[in-house]
Design an enzyme around this catalytic site. Structure first.
Site, mmCIF file in Angstrom:
data_model
loop_
_atom_site.group_PDB
_atom_site.id
_atom_site.type_symbol
_atom_site.label_atom_id
_atom_site.label_comp_id
_atom_site.label_asym_id
_atom_site.label_seq_id
_atom_site.Cartn_x
_atom_site.Cartn_y
_atom_site.Cartn_z
ATOM 1 N N ASP A 134 82.833 -29.926 -26.350
ATOM 2 C CA ASP A 134 83.019 -29.072 -25.289
ATOM 3 C C ASP A 134 82.067 -29.219 -24.177
ATOM 4 O O ASP A 134 80.867 -29.521 -24.176
ATOM 5 C CB ASP A 134 83.104 -27.561 -25.828
ATOM 6 C CG ASP A 134 84.345 -27.430 -26.601
ATOM 7 O OD1 ASP A 134 85.322 -28.013 -26.488
ATOM 8 O OD2 ASP A 134 84.396 -26.065 -27.218
ATOM 9 N N ARG A 184 89.652 -33.900 -22.630
ATOM 10 C CA ARG A 184 90.374 -32.590 -22.416
ATOM 11 C C ARG A 184 90.263 -32.242 -21.034
ATOM 12 O O ARG A 184 88.969 -32.230 -20.715
ATOM 13 C CB ARG A 184 89.876 -31.596 -23.345
ATOM 14 C CG ARG A 184 90.541 -30.308 -23.380
ATOM 15 C CD ARG A 184 89.783 -29.222 -24.059
ATOM 16 N NE ARG A 184 90.050 -29.380 -25.357
ATOM 17 C CZ ARG A 184 88.792 -28.998 -26.185
ATOM 18 N NH1 ARG A 184 87.858 -28.218 -25.618
ATOM 19 N NH2 ARG A 184 88.944 -29.208 -27.456
#
Length: 307
Positions: A134, A184
Site C-alpha cells: 500500500d 493499483r
C-alpha cells in the site's frame, strides 16, 4: 468545491485524533464497525471471504495498523502476515494480501523492512498469493517505490499503489514500466500540500484517467480502485476501444461500500476485488475513506445501518 474541501480536511483531521481512535477501538463493534471491517482477527474474516468468493468477488485483506515504532513489533506483524498467507492457502481463498511498509518498520530501518518483506514474499510465493504494498503519505512515497523496485527484481507476485493526486505519479508510472508492474491506481487519501499534490478534484480525476490509460496501454496489469462511476465507465470504454482484455485489469472497491455495483460488475464479466481490512485499528482507515470522496459518507452510513 469549497464544501468538498472542508469535508475532506475535516475527516483527515478526525483521522489523527487519538482520543476518538481509542474510543473507536473500544466501541467500534457496537457502532457498526463490522460493516466496514472483516473482524478483529483474520480467522474471523475467513467465513466472510468465503462468502464474497461465492458471490464471484475476489478479495485483498489488510491487517489494519501502521507506524510501528519498534523492531519486535515489526517482526510480529511480519509473522502475522505470513500466517495470514498460510491461512489463505489452507482455505483456498480467492484473496491477496495488502500491507503497509510502516507496519513492517519503514520508519525504523530500510533493511528491517526488506528482511520482513522477503520473509513474507517467500511465504507468498510458496503458496501462490499476491502481495500489494500500500502507498502511504507523500513523505514515504519515494522510499516505498524504491523498496518495491528492489523487491520486484526477485519476486513477481508483488504489486504496489500509485496515487493520482500526486504530481510525481505520471513519472513514477514511466519509471516502473520496466519492472512489469502490477499497480493499483487510486486517487489518494492523505492530507498533502499543494506543493506535491493537485488541490482540485477535477485534476485528480483527470490524472487518474491518464494513469489508467498509460498503464493499460503499457500492457501492465492494472487495478482500478475507485467507487466513482465516471472512472469505472471510462475504464470500460477504454478497454473496449483499445481491445484491452478483461484479464489485464480489475476493479477494486472497499468492503461495505457499493455492494450492488461490485456484484453487477462481476456479473458483467469483470474481475472485482473487495478491499477487506481486519483488526481493531479501523478508525484512521475509515476516516481517510470518508475524506477521499463525499459520496463515501452516504455509502458508509447505508452500509453501517443496513441489515
Amino acid at each position: 468545491m469549497v464544501v468538498e474541501a472542508i469535508s475532506k480536511n475535516f475527516f483527515l483531521f478526525l483521522s489523527n485524533n487519538r482520543l476518538l481512535d481509542k474510543l473507536a477501538k473500544k466501541w467500534g463493534p457496537k457502532f457498526g464497525a463490522d460493516k466496514i471491517v472483516g473482524g478483529e482477527t483474520f480467522d474471523q474474516a475467513v467465513p466472510l471471504i468465503k462468502r464474497l468468493n461465492q458471490q464471484g468477488l475476489q478479495v485483498t485483506v489488510d491487517h489494519l495498523g501502521e507506524f510501528i515504532n519498534s523492531e519486535p513489533e515489526s517482526r510480529n506483524r511480519s509473522q502475522e502476515c505470513m500466517e495470514t498467507i498460510r491461512t489463505i492457502a489452507e482455505h483456498q481463498l480467492g484473496s491477496e494480501v495488502s500491507l503497509k511498509l510502516t507496519s513492517l518498520g519503514l520508519d525504523i530501518s530500510e533493511e528491517l523492512v526488506i528482511e520482513n518483506m522477503e520473509q513474507i514474499l517467500d511465504t507468498a510465493e510458496k503458496h501462490g498469493v499476491v502481495v500489494t504494498i500500500d502507498m502511504e503519505d507523500s513523505s514515504r512515497c519515494e522510499r516505498t517505490l524504491e523498496i518495491y523496485k528492489r523487491l520486484k527484481t526477485k519476486y513477481q507476485n508483488l504489486g504496489t499503489v500509485i496515487q493520482s493526486y500526486l504530481y510525481r505519479s505520471d513519472c513514477d508510472i514511466d519509471e516502473l514500466d520496466e519492472y512489469d508492474p502490477y499497480l493499483r491506481l487510486v486517487k489518494g487519501a492523505y492530507k498533502e500540500s499543494g506543493k506535491v499534490a493537485f488541490p482540485a478534484k477535477e485534476k485528480v480525476d483527470a490524472n487518474l484517467k491518464h494513469l489508467i490509460k498509460k498503464n493499460l496501454l503499457n500492457g501492465n496489469y492494472t487495478a482500478i480502485a475507485s467507487h466513482d462511476d465516471q472512472i469505472i465507465n471510462y475504464t470500460k470504454e477504454l478497454a473496449a476501444e483499445q481491445r484491452i482484455p478483461t484479464d489485464q485489469f480489475e476493479f477494486q472497491m472497499l468492503y461495505g461500500m457499493r455492494n450492488q455495483t461490485q456484484l453487477d460488475l462481476a456479473k458483467e464479466g469483470y474481475t472485482v476485488r473487495v478491499y477487506l481490512p481486519y483488526g481493531d485499528d479501523w478508525y484512521g482507515y475509515f476516516m481517510r475513506r470518508m475524506a477521499e470522496r463525499p459520496a463515501n459518507i452516504a455509502f458508509a452510513i447505508k452500509g453501517v445501518f443496513s441489515k
